[in-house]
Each structure stands twice: as structure tokens, then as C-alpha cells.
Design an enzyme around this catalytic site. Structure first.
Site: not given
Ligand SMILES: CC(C)(C)c1cccc(C(=O)NCC2(NC(=O)c3cccc4nocc34)CCCCC2)c1
Length: 244
Positions: A152, A167
Site C-alpha cells: 500500500r 489512512d
């Protein structure tokens, strides 16, 4: 990034090579994966890769030679860092994942049975990493957790449509509450601020909620984090409210 897993159960890795963000990134050529099975390197006809522990005790131990031969085969494909997923490893953190995301390749060694011959650690493993303090049956799921966390962070893997940029952990705090339709669910409404259209107020509300949750549930995360002036102000307000 080229990731190889030394594992008896290569099929398990389909769950991240064939699904979701990581699966799409593989298709787009942002990373490559191969499983290397130690069983194909067992020198005996029967493919023995485990044997009984010296000193007695329950279960079996993975033998060093087939694992070393598998790692050697993997290293012939790339000069990747060799990581053994292990309960004895250093805890995986966001910081460690970011460090690994900068590498050209990883060779992830996954244990099974009661573990691997200690001499493999000395001869062939660069680093041991743990994903947490609980008993699991093998190193494959930990390896996939590490892979997901690392992938990611590789530029391009997450389209900007994904939430990676926001995030929650990317800013070191727990996530704020999230809501979507319907406006009313089982008598519970969506906080009015989120429907106000006032984006500055919404951002402040979300930051305050994330700080409050982190303070209450994971103060350890706060302890190791630099705070912006706004965060310090909000934290003072929260601490005052918690005292009242
Ligand atoms: C004190 C504690 C942590 C509960 C603990 C103590 C002793 C053994 C275990 C355990 O689970 N042994 C089994 C084993 N686990 C792992 O591979 C593993 C476990 C946890 C986090 C991990 N991160 O990567 C790999 C991890 C899989 C089979 C091969 C031997 C290792 C657990």
C-alpha cells in the site's frame, strides 16, 4: 517490487495476488510474486522437509537444508532482503513497512509445524519480523499482512481514489468515526457537523474525534507522536472535558 515467499502453501497467497488493491497492482505490473516451495528442494525421494526435534518434545521442526536451498533459489532470482516471519521477531510497524517499501525485493520465509532449525536463522535470514503476540499456525498469513502493509505504501498501488492518503494510521492516530447513508439508522442520526458542508469544521471535528479515540484507547500511540499546535490545542480541550 519483487516478492518471493518460501512456503509450503503457495496457494494461500492468492488471497492477495488475486483480490483487491494488491491484486490490481499485480496485474498492472507494480509488483511481482512467486512462491518457492521447500519441498521441491528436499534431497530425499519422499520430499521430507521436517523432522523430529533433537532433545525430544512434541511436533516437528522444518529442516534447514530444504529451506536454505529454497532461499538460495529465490536469491538466484533477486537480491531481496530475507525476512523470517516469526513470533521472536521485531514488531511490524508502519515505520518498518515504509522502510521495506523502499526495497527492490523481499524474500519472505514462512514457518510451519513447531518452527525452523535455528541454524537457518544464522545462515540465511537477514531479519525476523512479528505481526503480533498471538499463536498462529504458520507464517503465511503474517507474510500476507506484511505484504499488504508494504504494498500500500508503494507509489501507484493505491489510486488517489483510495483512502490511503487519509489512512488514519498514516497520520499516526486511530481513525475517526465514519458515516454514510441513511441519515437515520435504528434511531441514530449522523452528526450534524458532517452534513454542514463546512469543511474546516468537519476536518476539525474529525481530528478531535481521532485524538479523543487515540487518547482513550491507545495512549501509547500518542506518546510517540509529534503534535501540531492544533492537535495540542484539541488535546488540551479533550483532556479538560474528560476531567469534567
Ligand atoms: C508469544 C507468542 C507470540 C504467542 C508465541 C510464542 C511462541 C510461539 C508462537 C507461535 O505462534 N508459533 C507458531 C508459529 N507462529 C508464527 O509464525 C507467528 C506467530 C505470531 C506472530 C507472527 N508474526 O510472524 C509470524 C508469527 C507458526 C508455525 C511455525 C512456528 C511459529 C507464538
Amino acid at each position: 517490487m519483487y516478492i518471493q515467499a518460501v512456503t509450503l502453501f503457495g496457494e494461500m497467497f492468492r488471497s492477495i495476488t488475486e483480490h483487491g488493491v494488491t491484486g490490481r497492482a499485480l496485474q498492472r505490473g507494480l509488483w511481482q510474486f512467486d512462491a518457492v516451495n521447500p519441498r521441491q528442494f528436499a534431497d530425499n525421494k519422499l520430499g521430507y522437509i521436517d523432522d523430529r526435534p533433537f532433545g525430544g518434545g512434541p511436533g516437528m521442526i522444518m529442516m534447514a537444508e530444504p529451506l536454505q536451498a529454497a532461499i538460495h533459489a529465490a536469491k538466484s532470482q533477486q537480491n531481496g532482503r530475507v525476512i523470517y516471519l516469526s513470533p521472536q521477531g521485531a514488531p511490524l510497524t508502519h515505520r518498518k513497512a515504509a522502510e521495506l517499501a523502499k526495497l527492490d525485493g523481499l524474500i519472505l520465509v514462512c514457518g510451519r509445524y513447531e518452527g525452523i532449525d535455528e541454524r537457518l536463522l544464522t545462515s540465511s535470514i537477514d531479519e525476523e519480523i512479528s505481526i503480533g503476540d498471538f499463536v498462529v499456525s504458520g507464517g503465511e498469513l503474517p507474510a500476507m499482512m506484511l505484504m499488504d502493509a508494504v504494498l500500500r505504501l508503494i507509489p501507484g498501488v493505491l489510486g488517489d481514489a483510495d483512502s490511503a492518503g487519509q489512512d488514519s494510521f498514516a497520520n499516526g492516530l486511530l481513525d475517526c468515526p465514519h458515516y454514510t447513508r441513511p441519515i437515520e439508522f435504528q434511531g441514530m442520526a449522523v452528526p450534524a457537523v458532517l452534513r454542514s458542508g463546512n469543511h474546516a469544521l468537519i476536518a476539525e471535528w474529525r481530528l478531535e474525534q481521532a485524538l479523543r479515540r487515540t487518547l482513550l484507547r491507545r495512549p501509547d500511540l500518542l506518546a510517540e507522536r509529534e503534535l501540531t499546535p492544533e492537535e495540542s490545542r484539541l488535546l488540551r480541550k479533550i483532556r479538560q472535558e474528560e476531567r469534567d
